[in-house]
Scaffold this motif. Sequence first.
Motif, mmCIF file in Angstrom:
data_model
loop_
_atom_site.group_PDB
_atom_site.id
_atom_site.type_symbol
_atom_site.label_atom_id
_atom_site.label_comp_id
_atom_site.label_asym_id
_atom_site.label_seq_id
_atom_site.Cartn_x
_atom_site.Cartn_y
_atom_site.Cartn_z
ATOM 1 N N ALA A 100 1.209 -0.846 -0.082
ATOM 2 C CA ALA A 100 0.226 -0.075 -0.147
ATOM 3 C C ALA A 100 0.726 1.369 -0.125
ATOM 4 O O ALA A 100 2.077 0.825 0.401
ATOM 5 C CB ALA A 100 -0.914 0.027 1.510
ATOM 6 N N PRO A 101 0.176 2.243 -0.472
ATOM 7 C CA PRO A 101 1.492 3.720 0.072
ATOM 8 C C PRO A 101 1.749 4.056 0.700
ATOM 9 O O PRO A 101 2.584 4.559 0.975
ATOM 10 C CB PRO A 101 0.436 4.848 -0.568
ATOM 11 C CG PRO A 101 -1.227 4.025 -0.396
ATOM 12 C CD PRO A 101 -0.950 2.942 -1.103
ATOM 13 N N TYR B 57 10.467 -8.739 -0.239
ATOM 14 C CA TYR B 57 11.705 -8.344 0.082
ATOM 15 C C TYR B 57 11.832 -7.573 0.635
ATOM 16 O O TYR B 57 12.996 -6.940 1.674
ATOM 17 C CB TYR B 57 13.266 -8.577 -1.076
ATOM 18 C CG TYR B 57 12.936 -9.667 -2.131
ATOM 19 C CD1 TYR B 57 13.362 -11.310 -1.812
ATOM 20 C CD2 TYR B 57 12.660 -9.313 -3.431
ATOM 21 C CE1 TYR B 57 13.377 -12.035 -1.964
ATOM 22 C CE2 TYR B 57 13.128 -10.408 -4.127
ATOM 23 C CZ TYR B 57 13.213 -11.542 -3.216
ATOM 24 O OH TYR B 57 12.853 -12.702 -4.725
ATOM 25 N N GLY B 58 10.846 -6.751 1.442
ATOM 26 C CA GLY B 58 10.504 -5.696 1.912
ATOM 27 C C GLY B 58 10.460 -4.346 0.713
ATOM 28 O O GLY B 58 11.651 -3.941 -0.260
ATOM 29 N N ARG B 59 9.741 -3.026 1.289
ATOM 30 C CA ARG B 59 9.471 -1.712 0.749
ATOM 31 C C ARG B 59 11.163 -1.591 0.604
ATOM 32 O O ARG B 59 11.478 -1.238 1.971
ATOM 33 C CB ARG B 59 8.823 -1.255 1.272
ATOM 34 C CG ARG B 59 8.333 0.035 1.233
ATOM 35 C CD ARG B 59 7.054 1.170 0.861
ATOM 36 N NE ARG B 59 7.181 1.935 0.614
ATOM 37 C CZ ARG B 59 5.556 2.426 0.252
ATOM 38 N NH1 ARG B 59 4.927 2.161 1.215
ATOM 39 N NH2 ARG B 59 5.677 3.571 -0.684
ATOM 40 N N GLU B 60 11.765 -1.048 -0.513
ATOM 41 C CA GLU B 60 12.578 -0.116 -0.891
ATOM 42 C C GLU B 60 12.422 1.208 -1.292
ATOM 43 O O GLU B 60 11.864 1.559 -2.608
ATOM 44 C CB GLU B 60 13.420 -1.382 -1.614
ATOM 45 C CG GLU B 60 14.672 -1.958 -1.295
ATOM 46 C CD GLU B 60 15.201 -2.089 -2.184
ATOM 47 O OE1 GLU B 60 16.269 -1.292 -3.389
ATOM 48 O OE2 GLU B 60 14.972 -3.606 -2.756
ATOM 49 N N VAL B 61 13.069 1.715 -0.342
ATOM 50 C CA VAL B 61 12.964 3.731 -1.074
ATOM 51 C C VAL B 61 12.978 3.804 -2.336
ATOM 52 O O VAL B 61 12.687 4.099 -3.156
ATOM 53 C CB VAL B 61 13.635 4.164 0.265
ATOM 54 C CG1 VAL B 61 12.824 5.640 0.289
ATOM 55 C CG2 VAL B 61 13.163 3.947 2.046
ATOM 56 N N MET C 178 10.040 2.003 -4.102
ATOM 57 C CA MET C 178 8.839 2.302 -4.301
ATOM 58 C C MET C 178 9.251 3.851 -3.399
ATOM 59 O O MET C 178 7.508 4.261 -3.142
ATOM 60 C CB MET C 178 8.442 1.278 -3.565
ATOM 61 C CG MET C 178 8.499 -0.113 -3.887
ATOM 62 S SD MET C 178 8.247 0.009 -5.725
ATOM 63 C CE MET C 178 6.479 0.564 -5.494
ATOM 64 N N GLY C 179 9.928 4.655 -3.072
ATOM 65 C CA GLY C 179 9.508 6.358 -2.550
ATOM 66 C C GLY C 179 8.969 5.199 -0.956
ATOM 67 O O GLY C 179 9.238 4.462 -0.269
ATOM 68 N N ASN C 180 8.757 6.592 -0.111
ATOM 69 C CA ASN C 180 8.199 6.547 1.228
ATOM 70 C C ASN C 180 7.301 6.281 1.545
ATOM 71 O O ASN C 180 6.438 6.593 -0.191
ATOM 72 C CB ASN C 180 9.133 7.801 2.567
ATOM 73 C CG ASN C 180 10.416 7.292 2.301
ATOM 74 O OD1 ASN C 180 11.068 6.874 3.441
ATOM 75 N ND2 ASN C 180 11.340 8.225 1.551
ATOM 76 N N PRO C 181 6.820 5.401 3.201
ATOM 77 C CA PRO C 181 5.392 5.602 2.586
ATOM 78 C C PRO C 181 5.074 6.729 3.277
ATOM 79 O O PRO C 181 5.526 8.239 3.911
ATOM 80 C CB PRO C 181 5.650 4.989 4.118
ATOM 81 C CG PRO C 181 6.629 4.743 4.781
ATOM 82 C CD PRO C 181 7.114 4.823 3.711
ATOM 83 N N ILE C 182 3.330 7.389 2.615
ATOM 84 C CA ILE C 182 2.972 8.538 2.442
ATOM 85 C C ILE C 182 2.240 8.538 3.663
ATOM 86 O O ILE C 182 0.784 7.827 4.667
ATOM 87 C CB ILE C 182 2.018 9.021 1.250
ATOM 88 C CG1 ILE C 182 1.525 9.793 1.553
ATOM 89 C CG2 ILE C 182 1.035 7.640 1.052
ATOM 90 C CD1 ILE C 182 1.081 10.802 0.068
#
Lengths: 355, 262
Positions: B147-148, B161-165, B168-172
């Motif tokens: 999700a965002p 493998y985990g959210r990569e900034v 995919m940018g940072n969580p909003i």
Amino acid sequence: MEEFVLMKGNEAIAEAAIRAGTDGYFGYPITPQSEVIEYLAAAKPHERTGMVLLQAESEVAAINMLYGGAGAGKKVMTSSSSPGISLMQEGISYIAGSELPCLLVNVVRGGPGLGTIQPSQCDYFQSTKGGGHGDYNLIVLAPASVQEMADFVSLGFDLAFKYRNPVMILSDGAIGQMMEKVKFKPQQPRSKKSPDWATTGKTPDRERNIITSLDLDPARQERFNEKLQAKYKEICKKEVRYEKIKCDDAEYLFVAYGTSSRICQKSMQMAREEGIKVGLFRPITLWPFPYNEIREMTGQLKGILSVEMSAGQMVEDVRLAVEGKVKVNHYGRMGGIIPTPDEIVENLKQKIIGG
Amino acid sequence: MADDTISTKELIKEENLVYKKSKILTDNEFHYCPGCGHSTTHRIIAEIIEEMGIQSETIGVAPVGCSVFMYNYMDVDMQEAAHGRAPAVATAIKRLLPEKYVFTYQGDGDLAAIGTAETIHACNRGENITMIFINNGIYGMTGGQMAPTTLVGMKSSTTPYGREVSLMGNPIKMTDIIVNLPGTYFVSRQSVHTPANVRKTKKAIRKAFEYQALNKGTCFVEVVSNCPSGWKMNPVDSNKWMADNMLPFYPLGDMKVPEDQD
Ligand SMILES: Cc1ncc(C[n+]2csc(CCOP(=O)(O)OP(=O)(O)O)c2C)c(N)n1
């Protein structure tokens, strides 16, 4: 007695919307129809009737505002032009799938893509064959004059509420922009009553009202689709509208709607001066399409020219109508070019009479 | 049964009742996974509608997401909006029925990804609606995609493998954006993972409904939530994980309160 006034087609739609007792207009500017929202903004509909007017952040938002307003039982409408109507398709499908009434206006411009801002009839397929996802149909009205732009607003709302189905006025940049005299109906009051299915707040005397198009049970979903199809069948039986001009003695036929039908009237006159007996069949409802009414004429006809400002879309329905009994061809211009009367006559001769 | 245990008859006596299903909840069984924050938040909203006595004046808008069937559980008039469009749907309902209470209920994909424009513009226009935002950091309904709001490093089915900034940018932090819009009147971020937090959330959502009558602007409550199935944890672990990881990034508390109500 109301007087005739001189107005653009787009302005006529806006004035007619206020007069029809519309509860809400939600839209996003796009050429060649921005006059609709501009006229409304200047006319202060809130003071005249209490009508809500809102410039949405996008056509996506606008169509979903229609969904909400229609679900609340209100008379709601939007207007846009081709790219904006494309953006609305998911919402239109939801509205059809939730059986909600609303009025959509498409003042068509040339495409595909950003295309041009000049008039076109290239959105016939999108309007009459679905447009969004799923098995649904819009009732599609094709005005050929500024007067019909005005008249089809109340007709459109009547049909929308009668069948709980979205109705589209399929116009084009020429009719939207041209000025003609028009006479308006007197002001209708906004309705104080809500349909019994509307979400207006659950009172103790009734079950809660739910507006949704979702049903994950395939059997129920199929039954719902069958119900929709039965409704469409009834519309096809009862709501076909068309105009026949000089068809009694016609050996040849133009089939054309909207701006093309206006030009074909001139072409018809020119051809008849040369002794060619040609008539004009103008579908007013593009869906339901007057298949039977065209088929009934096949006995007297030697050929049909479908004239559209497109690559040939309605011509497919004309062919379906005549079931191969009469020769059918298409003549059209694209990209915002409007055909001239003499080039239409020339094409009648080449593609139908001589060919 | 031992003699000193309290009998069932005794137990269901009115004075021994500590909890009752709100009348605004229908008898339909929740389809939510055990321990999911959606159920608790539904219950809170139902209780508030009942306590305020506004059933006949309330219209809800359900999203596309796990809570798409909210209308099966709430005994109020409801509309089911297209994915992300609940604020636009609610805008029209409220403008056409200005005397009613109109609320939206959306997940993070619905409100903060596909529906970002509708969210921001409804809040910016200051629509007089109540918006409830369930932030579980994942797309629950479609099977646990990013999700965002998915945290950096957090695994999902589309970030295995985990959210990569860098990708995919940072969580909003949607609520931090919302709070800066002058159209909002009351903005709060809460959670429902402990009884104390449930009480706080109820207080915030109640205010968000009550303020609607003032016509002062949008009232927005984020509920930081868990998703045991999507996170592949049991309910207890998911709540612990949420407290340890989500709450430091999405800190709780009222973020905008009316000046005279401070
Ligand atoms: C236009 C459109 N795109 C995608 C989907 C598929 N879809 C359904 S729910 C969903 C995500 C929901 O996630 P969230 O809003 O976070 O809610 P949750 O299920 O976690 O409560 C998606 C992508 C859809 N229904 N419509």
